[in-house]
Design an enzyme around this catalytic site. Structure first.
Site, short mmCIF file in Angstrom:
data_model
loop_
_atom_site.label_atom_id
_atom_site.label_comp_id
_atom_site.label_asym_id
_atom_site.label_seq_id
_atom_site.Cartn_x
_atom_site.Cartn_y
_atom_site.Cartn_z
N GLN A 1 5.86 6.91 16.17
CA GLN A 1 4.54 7.19 15.15
C GLN A 1 3.56 6.06 14.85
O GLN A 1 2.30 6.55 15.02
CB GLN A 1 5.17 6.88 13.76
CG GLN A 1 4.09 7.46 12.06
CD GLN A 1 5.04 6.76 11.57
OE1 GLN A 1 5.08 5.91 10.69
NE2 GLN A 1 5.09 7.97 10.12
N THR B 1 -3.56 4.53 -1.04
CA THR B 1 -4.98 5.43 -0.54
C THR B 1 -6.04 6.77 -1.23
O THR B 1 -5.58 7.27 -1.56
CB THR B 1 -4.34 5.71 1.26
OG1 THR B 1 -3.29 6.65 0.40
CG2 THR B 1 -3.86 4.12 1.69
N TYR B 2 -6.87 6.51 -0.31
CA TYR B 2 -7.70 8.01 -0.62
C TYR B 2 -7.81 8.69 0.93
O TYR B 2 -8.40 8.23 2.25
CB TYR B 2 -9.06 7.74 -1.29
CG TYR B 2 -10.09 8.82 -1.55
CD1 TYR B 2 -9.55 8.77 -3.27
CD2 TYR B 2 -10.94 9.02 -1.54
CE1 TYR B 2 -10.45 9.70 -3.76
CE2 TYR B 2 -11.99 10.38 -1.77
CZ TYR B 2 -11.80 10.69 -3.06
OH TYR B 2 -12.54 11.30 -3.89
N GLY C 1 -14.71 6.06 4.84
CA GLY C 1 -13.97 7.38 5.02
C GLY C 1 -14.69 7.60 6.76
O GLY C 1 -14.82 7.37 7.19
N HIS D 1 -7.94 2.60 -4.18
CA HIS D 1 -8.62 3.20 -2.20
C HIS D 1 -10.42 3.68 -2.46
O HIS D 1 -9.77 5.17 -3.43
CB HIS D 1 -8.32 3.70 -1.10
CG HIS D 1 -7.24 2.35 -0.48
ND1 HIS D 1 -7.11 2.59 0.11
CD2 HIS D 1 -6.18 1.98 -1.58
CE1 HIS D 1 -6.01 1.22 0.51
NE2 HIS D 1 -5.88 1.28 -0.56
N TYR E 1 -11.87 -5.68 10.21
CA TYR E 1 -11.24 -5.56 11.68
C TYR E 1 -10.88 -6.54 12.55
O TYR E 1 -11.96 -6.81 13.55
CB TYR E 1 -11.66 -3.79 12.25
CG TYR E 1 -12.17 -2.33 11.20
CD1 TYR E 1 -10.77 -1.44 11.30
CD2 TYR E 1 -12.65 -2.82 9.94
CE1 TYR E 1 -10.98 -0.63 10.43
CE2 TYR E 1 -12.99 -1.63 9.60
CZ TYR E 1 -12.18 -0.49 9.46
OH TYR E 1 -12.03 0.02 8.73
N GLU F 1 0.74 -1.26 -0.17
CA GLU F 1 0.15 -0.41 0.11
C GLU F 1 0.74 1.44 -0.01
O GLU F 1 1.86 1.22 0.93
CB GLU F 1 -1.15 0.05 1.22
CG GLU F 1 -2.20 1.48 1.02
CD GLU F 1 -2.15 1.22 2.36
OE1 GLU F 1 -3.50 0.02 2.76
OE2 GLU F 1 -2.45 1.80 3.38
N LYS G 1 7.78 3.44 1.64
CA LYS G 1 9.82 3.45 1.71
C LYS G 1 9.44 2.07 1.19
O LYS G 1 8.42 1.20 1.66
CB LYS G 1 10.08 3.93 3.30
CG LYS G 1 9.37 5.17 3.25
CD LYS G 1 10.09 5.29 5.23
CE LYS G 1 10.12 7.02 4.91
NZ LYS G 1 10.14 7.54 6.79
N LYS H 1 -20.83 -6.67 3.71
CA LYS H 1 -20.70 -5.77 2.82
C LYS H 1 -20.24 -6.68 2.07
O LYS H 1 -20.18 -6.56 0.84
CB LYS H 1 -19.13 -5.60 3.64
CG LYS H 1 -18.53 -3.56 4.36
CD LYS H 1 -17.98 -3.34 4.75
CE LYS H 1 -17.34 -3.86 5.97
NZ LYS H 1 -16.12 -2.95 6.13
#
Length: 296
Positions: A216, A48-49, A108, A77, A149, A17, A276, A169
């Site tokens: 982070q 990603t969005y 979102g 995304h 999740y 990603e 990265k 979904k």
């Protein structure tokens, strides 16, 4: 190539990603990363969005550039909560026009700093509604991925509710799922077992976040409700001011996490690269001999 079709053949998936950079230099660095990771022959990559559609054009442009300038299968995304249905259809039609066949359908995030914020009239308020919209307007053109999740979405009251909504979904037309990052594999195994018992049979690909910056990752984990094992926290706290040591411990942890997942028969591994390549390359090098054959 459609991701759902590949996964249904039982092919082990490796995927990466990326996020759309804000600057030309960031884009140059991203494509340097992409060129390095492309050599690993990933099943797909994703872009990603941003929250509220903030990266709409940048996401689209990066997706198109990857599609046209590399041999990679790319998935865009798309978050729905800040768009009208008409806007979503326009975005999807544009992707179809340039040959994109894979979409990750997401709700979102609701803006945390705007308590009075409301979705636009007629918006898709849930990812399930976006999946339904895509199927209604575009049939089977797109292979649709959704998020899952293992520890429950931060807004979910419990894991049973999480599985119930996830199933909705899938029934709406999702082909596969990528999980939120997690660091305790048992939570993933428990979630997958609950999904099987609920009659969910799509591939649930584990999302792997290599720890290269402790501060982070702590923030990310807190936002998404991912548990970092106490033993790992203690190791990282001892070297918090030594970036290379943090990275070394984080990569070693991810290697062991991936090896355990492979041993348990997962359908693939999805790496959150943060644009990265170094950590992901080191992890792949350490696990490659254990990865099941990946020919289609």
């Amino acid at each position: 190539m459609k991701i759902g079709d590949i996964l249904r053949k039982g092919v082990f998936s490796i995927s990466f990603e990326f996020f759309p950079p804000k600057t030309e230099e960031g884009e140059r660095q991203l494509f340097e990363t992409i060129r390095k990771l492309e050599k690993l022959n990933p099943t797909f990559v994703s872009v990603t969005y941003g929250a509220g559609g903030s990266t709409r054009d940048r996401t689209r442009n990066i997706v198109q550039k990857i599609h046209e300038e590399t041999n990679l299968t790319v998935m865009a995304h798309l978050t729905c909560i800040a768009h009208t249905r008409e806007e979503l259809i326009d975005i999807l039609q544009d992707y179809k026009n340039i040959g994109i066949e894979n979409i990750l359908a997401l709700r979102g995030d609701v803006p945390r700093d705007k308590p009075d914020w409301r979705p636009p009239k007629g918006a898709c308020k849930y990812a399930k509604e976006l999946v339904e919209l895509i199927r209604k307007e575009f049939g089977d053109w797109f292979s649709i991925g959704v998020a899952s999740y293992p520890e429950g979405h931060p807004e979910s009251p419990n894991l049973e509710w999480e599985v119930k909504y996830f199933k909705e979904k899938v029934e709406a037309g999702a082909d596969f799922s990528i999980t939120q990052m997690f660091f305790v594999n048992d939570y993933y195994y428990r979630f997958v077992e609950m999904c099987k018992n609920a009659g969910i049979d799509i591939s649930i690909i584990p999302g792997i976040m290599p720890i290269t910056n402790f501060k982070q990752i702590r923030k990310f984990a807190s936002l998404c409700g991912a548990t970092i094992p106490q033993s790992l926290i203690e190791k990282l706290e001892k070297v918090e001011d030594k970036p290379e040591e943090v990275k070394k411990i984080g990569i070693e942890f991810a290697i062991n996490q991936c090896l355990d997942l492979i041993e348990h028969g997962v359908p693939g591994l999805h790496f959150y690269t943060l644009n990265k390549s170094d950590a992901t390359l080191k992890i792949y090098e350490a696990i490659k001999d254990k990865i099941p054959a990946r020919s289609t």
